[in-house]
Each structure stands twice: as C-alpha cells, then as structure tokens.
Scaffold this motif. Structure first.
Motif, PDB file in Angstrom:
ATOM      1  N   ASN A  96      -9.411  56.796  83.063  1.00 19.09           N
ATOM      2  CA  ASN A  96     -10.144  56.329  84.092  1.00 19.09           C
ATOM      3  C   ASN A  96     -11.820  56.464  83.443  1.00 19.09           C
ATOM      4  OD1 ASN A  96     -10.726  59.104  84.336  1.00 19.09           O
ATOM      5  ND2 ASN A  96     -10.596  59.018  86.431  1.00 19.09           N
ATOM      6  N   GLY A  97     -11.831  57.156  82.556  1.00 20.43           N
ATOM      7  CA  GLY A  97     -13.549  57.488  81.836  1.00 20.43           C
ATOM      8  C   GLY A  97     -13.768  58.752  82.339  1.00 20.43           C
ATOM      9  N   ASP A  98     -13.223  59.245  83.205  1.00 19.56           N
ATOM     10  CA  ASP A  98     -13.793  60.670  83.240  1.00 19.56           C
ATOM     11  C   ASP A  98     -13.637  61.720  81.990  1.00 19.56           C
ATOM     12  OD1 ASP A  98     -14.239  60.300  85.907  1.00 19.56           O
ATOM     13  OD2 ASP A  98     -12.517  61.176  86.667  1.00 19.56           O
ATOM     14  N   VAL A  99     -14.641  62.737  81.510  1.00 17.87           N
ATOM     15  CA  VAL A  99     -14.460  63.534  80.807  1.00 17.87           C
ATOM     16  C   VAL A  99     -14.318  64.899  81.064  1.00 17.87           C
ATOM     17  CG1 VAL A  99     -15.940  64.088  78.559  1.00 17.87           C
ATOM     18  CG2 VAL A  99     -16.095  61.710  79.519  1.00 17.87           C
ATOM     19  N   LEU A 100     -13.289  65.406  80.230  1.00 17.00           N
ATOM     20  CA  LEU A 100     -13.155  66.763  80.506  1.00 17.00           C
ATOM     21  C   LEU A 100     -13.610  67.886  79.218  1.00 17.00           C
ATOM     22  CD1 LEU A 100      -9.456  66.804  81.719  1.00 17.00           C
ATOM     23  CD2 LEU A 100     -11.302  66.724  83.115  1.00 17.00           C
ATOM     24  N   VAL A 101     -14.141  68.863  79.528  1.00 17.96           N
ATOM     25  CA  VAL A 101     -14.709  69.622  78.563  1.00 17.96           C
ATOM     26  C   VAL A 101     -14.309  71.359  78.677  1.00 17.96           C
ATOM     27  CG1 VAL A 101     -16.906  69.824  79.885  1.00 17.96           C
ATOM     28  CG2 VAL A 101     -16.836  70.501  77.303  1.00 17.96           C
ATOM     29  N   SER A 102     -13.960  71.652  77.734  1.00 17.59           N
ATOM     30  CA  SER A 102     -13.529  73.201  77.980  1.00 17.59           C
ATOM     31  C   SER A 102     -14.794  73.897  77.473  1.00 17.59           C
ATOM     32  CB  SER A 102     -12.357  73.526  76.959  1.00 17.59           C
ATOM     33  OG  SER A 102     -13.091  73.383  75.499  1.00 17.59           O
ATOM     34  N   LEU A 103     -14.866  74.917  78.461  1.00 16.53           N
ATOM     35  CA  LEU A 103     -15.960  75.795  78.426  1.00 16.53           C
ATOM     36  C   LEU A 103     -15.325  76.995  77.931  1.00 16.53           C
ATOM     37  CD1 LEU A 103     -18.446  75.341  81.447  1.00 16.53           C
ATOM     38  CD2 LEU A 103     -18.132  74.198  79.221  1.00 16.53           C
ATOM     39  N   THR A 104     -15.479  77.546  76.647  1.00 10.81           N
ATOM     40  CA  THR A 104     -14.521  78.682  76.060  1.00 10.81           C
ATOM     41  C   THR A 104     -15.270  79.342  75.029  1.00 10.81           C
ATOM     42  OG1 THR A 104     -12.290  79.104  75.123  1.00 10.81           O
ATOM     43  CG2 THR A 104     -13.644  77.039  74.422  1.00 10.81           C
ATOM     44  N   ARG A 105     -14.909  80.711  74.710  1.00 11.68           N
ATOM     45  CA  ARG A 105     -15.165  81.499  73.553  1.00 11.68           C
ATOM     46  C   ARG A 105     -13.726  82.148  73.331  1.00 11.68           C
ATOM     47  NH1 ARG A 105     -20.057  82.145  76.659  1.00 11.68           N
ATOM     48  NH2 ARG A 105     -21.983  81.556  75.717  1.00 11.68           N
ATOM     49  N   ALA A 106     -13.967  83.128  72.266  1.00 10.90           N
ATOM     50  CA  ALA A 106     -12.819  83.743  71.589  1.00 10.90           C
ATOM     51  C   ALA A 106     -12.332  84.690  72.643  1.00 10.90           C
ATOM     52  CB  ALA A 106     -13.435  84.571  70.281  1.00 10.90           C
ATOM     53  N   PRO A 107     -10.993  85.004  72.647  1.00 13.01           N
ATOM     54  CA  PRO A 107     -10.484  85.795  73.634  1.00 13.01           C
ATOM     55  C   PRO A 107     -10.864  87.215  73.441  1.00 13.01           C
ATOM     56  CG  PRO A 107      -8.974  85.358  71.930  1.00 13.01           C
ATOM     57  CD  PRO A 107     -10.054  84.528  71.801  1.00 13.01           C
ATOM     58  N   ASN A 108     -10.911  88.244  74.412  1.00 12.07           N
ATOM     59  CA  ASN A 108     -11.312  89.524  74.229  1.00 12.07           C
ATOM     60  C   ASN A 108      -9.957  90.387  73.933  1.00 12.07           C
ATOM     61  OD1 ASN A 108     -12.919  91.856  74.311  1.00 12.07           O
ATOM     62  ND2 ASN A 108     -12.833  91.962  76.460  1.00 12.07           N
ATOM     63  N   ILE A 109      -9.445  90.249  72.676  1.00 15.22           N
ATOM     64  CA  ILE A 109      -8.503  90.890  72.422  1.00 15.22           C
ATOM     65  C   ILE A 109      -8.609  91.538  70.989  1.00 15.22           C
ATOM     66  CG2 ILE A 109      -6.815  89.558  73.787  1.00 15.22           C
ATOM     67  CD1 ILE A 109      -5.920  88.311  70.959  1.00 15.22           C
ATOM     68  N   GLU A 110      -7.918  92.560  70.736  1.00 11.29           N
ATOM     69  CA  GLU A 110      -8.080  93.047  69.411  1.00 11.29           C
ATOM     70  C   GLU A 110      -7.359  92.328  68.148  1.00 11.29           C
ATOM     71  OE1 GLU A 110      -6.873  97.360  66.972  1.00 11.29           O
ATOM     72  OE2 GLU A 110      -6.376  97.131  68.912  1.00 11.29           O
ATOM     73  N   LYS A 111      -7.917  92.101  67.134  1.00  8.51           N
ATOM     74  CA  LYS A 111      -7.564  91.069  66.119  1.00  8.51           C
ATOM     75  C   LYS A 111      -6.479  91.736  65.520  1.00  8.51           C
ATOM     76  CE  LYS A 111      -9.348  89.119  61.862  1.00  8.51           C
ATOM     77  NZ  LYS A 111     -10.147  88.779  60.696  1.00  8.51           N
ATOM     78  N   PRO A 112      -5.273  90.926  65.428  1.00  8.53           N
ATOM     79  CA  PRO A 112      -3.969  91.463  65.005  1.00  8.53           C
ATOM     80  C   PRO A 112      -4.238  91.814  63.503  1.00  8.53           C
ATOM     81  CG  PRO A 112      -3.745  89.434  65.616  1.00  8.53           C
ATOM     82  CD  PRO A 112      -5.250  89.509  65.612  1.00  8.53           C
ATOM     83  N   GLY A 113      -3.516  92.874  62.860  1.00  7.04           N
ATOM     84  CA  GLY A 113      -3.715  93.497  61.629  1.00  7.04           C
ATOM     85  C   GLY A 113      -3.600  94.862  61.619  1.00  7.04           C
ATOM     86  N   GLY A 114      -4.643  95.612  62.229  1.00  6.48           N
ATOM     87  CA  GLY A 114      -4.763  96.893  62.514  1.00  6.48           C
ATOM     88  C   GLY A 114      -5.261  97.482  61.364  1.00  6.48           C
ATOM     89  N   GLY A 115      -5.507  98.767  61.340  1.00  9.37           N
ATOM     90  CA  GLY A 115      -5.945  99.660  60.164  1.00  9.37           C
ATOM     91  C   GLY A 115      -7.535  99.627  60.311  1.00  9.37           C
ATOM     92  N   ILE A 116      -7.966 100.751  59.687  1.00  8.55           N
ATOM     93  CA  ILE A 116      -9.479 101.062  59.781  1.00  8.55           C
ATOM     94  C   ILE A 116     -10.449  99.891  59.050  1.00  8.55           C
ATOM     95  CG2 ILE A 116      -9.552 102.330  57.839  1.00  8.55           C
ATOM     96  CD1 ILE A 116     -11.648 103.967  59.182  1.00  8.55           C
ATOM     97  N   MET A 117     -10.062  99.276  58.218  1.00 11.47           N
ATOM     98  CA  MET A 117     -10.706  98.178  57.357  1.00 11.47           C
ATOM     99  C   MET A 117     -10.674  97.067  58.157  1.00 11.47           C
ATOM    100  SD  MET A 117     -11.964  99.595  54.536  1.00 11.47           S
ATOM    101  CE  MET A 117     -13.012  98.389  54.070  1.00 11.47           C
TER     102      MET A 117
END
Length: 492
Positions: A96-117
């Motif tokens: 119908n011509g309406d436009v949807l837009v996501s307002l978003t940033r990266a999630p606030n979670i720990e990156k998988p992998g672990g380890g000090i490096m």
C-alpha cells in the motif's frame, strides 16, 4: 644513585621503543590500488599481507546540517523522506506504499567464543565501533513512515512494534503476515495493511545463531511467497574463535513457510546482507562482506548469485582459488572442487549492505536502468577510506553484471576525516523513487530523476533449463580418469 639512574634510563628507552612500535603499527597499510581497480568482474587481487594489528581509519560521524544533503548523480535529485530516527537500518515498502524501517543496533550480549583474547578483541572493537557511531542501546523498534499526500516526505512517523523485538533487522510481509528477524530468531506477526500498530503475540518460525560479530539477520521472500530467505553472518573474521561457534552462521537459510522447515541454502558467505531476486533469471543474489586484516586492498566485498547448495569458501578460501593460510581449522575435503567465484567485486572493505534490482516503474532514469543499486556503508580499516556511498551496477541483457560501479549518491565523507552519514539500506518507494537509510544521521533519503518516466519491466529470460547433475563423490571421476590414462600407457 647510579643504579637508579641506569634503571630510569632503561625504562625510558623501553617506553620510547614501545611507543615507537605502537606508532608504527598504528600507521597500518596504505592501499596501493584504487577502489575501482578492486571492483568489477575481474578485480585486481594482490598477494595477501597478514596483519597482526589491523589497519584502522575511522571516519567519525558529524551529521548533516539542515541545508545539506548527499550529492546525487547527474539527472537525479535527493530530499529527506524522514529524519529524526534513532539509527535506522533496514527498509521495507508494503504493497500500500507504507514504509517500515527498523531502528536497531547490535544486541547487548557477550560475543560467542569466550577466552581472554576474544574479550580483549571485543573491547577494542567496541571502542572502534563507538567512534564509528555504531554502539549504544538498540531502540528495538519498527517504525511506520507514511507519505499520504504524495509530496515525497513522510508526514506520519509512528512506532508500530517494540515488544518482543531484540536487535530486529530483516522485514518482509505477505498475505497479512509481517515477518521480522531478531538477531536470534525469525518471528511472524499478524498485520493488516494500513494498521497503525502490530498487536498480538508473535509466532516463532525458527531460531537463529544469536548475534555477536555480524549480528544483522536479513530477510527476503521468494517471488511466489512460499519461501523465506534468511541471511546470517559469521561471528569472526576467519574462524579464529573456533568453528564450533560458527554453526548455523556465514550462510543463507531457506525456510519453507508451508512445511515450517528450514534448510541450508548457500554457505561460505562470511557476512551476507542485502538480498533480492534477479528480474532476468529469478535467482537469489546477495551482497557479502569479505574478510579483514590482509591489507587495505584485500579482500573485496562482493555481489553474487546464490544457487541452491552454493559454497563460497569462507573461511578457508576467497575468490575461488585463494587459500587463506591464517585459518587454523582443517579445510573440508574437496572444498576447492566446488567452491564458487563471486560474480562481481564491490571494492575492499566498502561494507556493502542493502541492495535492490531495477524494478518496473522505478523513476531513476535511463542512466540507471537494468542493474542493481547498492549501499556501501563505508570502511573502518582501509587507508584511504572506501565506500560511504550508493552505487549502481549495470547488468547486460543476459542478467550478468558488467563494467564498474557508477556513483548514485556521494558526499557522505567530508574530506577531513569525518563523515556526515553512512548509507545503509536501499528500497523502492511506492512511487518508484529510491529510499536510502542513513543510520548514523537518522535520515531516510529519497532519490529519483524528476524528469524520468516510469521504467519498463525487465524481460525475464526464457528457455530450457539445464538437466540436473547427479551428486557424486569427486573421487570417482579421478579414479576413472586415472584408469583411462593407465590403459593408454605402453608397457616396456
């Protein structure tokens, strides 16, 4: 006292050496090639120069002044369709011509992998991405933009869904159902066209590998509306956190809406983003962000078709024949036999994101007819910077990309180390103009040729399909070839 003086001298020398070493490493690798040389169907690929410390050159966002706008290509005009948005990323235009837009940033979670490096690396990345304007709490909203009076500006700007959203990116709609991809799942909502809210509980269609690293999860419905395609990027650059955490990532999934079943569609794609179907062939195409830390000239991001079962080599191989010796994980057997070469290079580190093919009724003019529009979000690890623009890639009558990228929108970079904004996504508006999201500036730009008539439809290619090939172990072919050669040899 003499001993203390000597110790002090040694410490000063060590500090000077450390400072000089840090300064030297911080200079990074300056490109030998132009971005244009590393684009097209036959890009120049230099020998890789593995880096321990990445090249870093971030253009810090400073925003647009009220009277400023990107520079459009000749014959085009650009205006603000909507502004004042909190980090707009993906765009989707409803029937119908309406436009949807996501307002978003990266999630606030720990990156998988672990380890000090991994923790140290994540901390450094957070600092760098913060300077690039990519950090902060995710708004987690879907906003409706409506231009009811047809003046090219959205007078309605309304949040229609927030509850249950977690770093949403991909959006699609069909037959009363709105599909939204969170970083960790694909959801389906009941939604009628024209409604000012998305109410009711969502239905979860499939779980996704959760965000961390490349967190956007983008969606594309097949033209017949039966299949939903989901792009999922990798956690890492080259699998340095182990391949176990990469399960379900670096690929495009296909979800059968009728059967409720998902399958791997294409793999070896480090970070697939925008997706669209070719009007010539009906094939799915995508933009992909390639690997880092091989220098400013490698490796170019790319645009390619994705036939079912396609494999593009990540993390072991790039551009069909180039083995990345940095990868610790064992390469799968016979990978080099079936890995594909990307169709078209988009330049090193340009961060190619949203893409759309030319469409019947678009108002971009004859200079931009029959091809694909791509938002290049911009580099953080190349000297000089690359991307920060919207480009157009011509396609020939057989549906193949040709030539070099043509600028559509430029002027995002200021020339003094900062950027006014970063083009992120592209989508067709109902009136045939091109919408471009600018995430760090919070603006949706509207681009069109004011004098252009609506474009004609691209004629789909027709003809008999190639017969299906039997899947078989490549060793059978090698053995048959060996036996033929042996049979032809003379015995002395």
């Amino acid at each position: 006292m003499a001993i203390f003086r000597k110790i002090a001298i040694v410490l000063v020398v060590l500090i000077v050496i450390a400072g000089g070493t840090f300064w030297y490493l911080a200079q990074g690798d300056v490109a030998d090639l132009s971005v244009e040389e590393v684009t097209g169907t036959d890009p120049v690929l230099q020998e890789g120069d593995a880096q321990t410390v990445p090249t870093v050159q971030i253009a810090e966002p400073v925003g647009w002044q009220p009277n400023e706008a990107p520079t459009p290509a000749e014959g085009l005009e650009v205006v603000r369709f909507a502004e004042g948005l909190d980090h707009p990323r993906t765009l989707y235009t409803l029937p119908n011509g309406d436009v949807l837009v996501s307002l978003t940033r990266a999630p606030n979670i720990e990156k998988p992998g672990g380890g000090i490096m991994d923790s140290i690396k994540g901390w450094v990345e957070g600092i760098l991405m913060g300077k690039a304007g990519a950090t902060g709490e995710s708004p987690n909203q879907i906003v409706l933009l409506r231009d009811a009076d047809g003046d090219g500006r959205a007078e309605t700007k309304k949040v229609i869904r927030e509850e249950g959203l977690d770093s949403p990116s991909g959006i699609a709609w069909a037959d009363g159902t709105l599909y939204v991809a969170n970083h960790n799942a694909v959801l389906a909502f009941d939604y009628a066209l024209g409604a000012d809210a998305v109410t009711g509980a969502p239905r979860k269609l499939m779980d996704l590998a959760p965000g961390g690293g490349h967190w956007m999860r983008n969606l594309e419905l097949s033209p017949d509306g039966t299949q939903l395609y989901v792009a999922v990027g990798s956690v890492s650059n080259i699998g340095e956190s182990g391949m176990e955490v990469e399960k379900g990532r670096a690929m495009i999934w296909e979800y059968d809406l009728a059967k409720g079943r998902a399958r791997q569609y294409g793999a070896g794609l480090r970070n697939p983003n925008g997706m669209d179907f070719s009007p010539w062939t009906g094939e799915l195409w995508t933009t992909v962000n390639e690997r880092d830390m091989l220098g400013s000239d490698l490796v170019p991001d790319y645009l390619t078709n994705v036939p079912v079962g396609a494999q593009y080599g990540w993390p072991w191989v790039y551009y069909r024949t180039n083995i990345d010796r940095r990868v610790d994980a064992p390469m799968p057997r016979f990978l080099m036999e079936y890995v594909r070469k990307p169709e078209y290079a988009l330049g090193p580190h340009v961060a190619a994101l949203g893409m759309v093919f030319s469409k019947e009724g678009d108002r971009m003019g004859s200079g931009f007819g029959g091809g694909v529009f791509i938002a290049r979000h911009g580099s953080w690890n190349r000297k000089p910077p690359s991307g920060y623009d919207v480009v157009f890639v011509d396609f020939d009558d057989l549906g193949n990309p040709v030539g070099k990228p043509k600028p559509v929108l430029t002027g995002f970079l200021t020339g003094n180390g900062t950027t006014r904004g970063r083009p992120t996504w592209v989508e067709w508006a109902g009136d045939g103009s091109l919408l471009v999201s600018d995430d760090t500036a919070g603006i949706i730009w509207r681009v069109r040729s004011p004098s252009a008539a609506p474009a004609a439809a691209i004629a789909a290619l027709t003809g008999p399909s190639l017969p299906p090939r039997e899947l078989r172990d490549p060793r059978a072919d090698f053995e048959a070839d060996y036996l033929r050669k042996q049979a032809g040899q003379k015995v002395n």
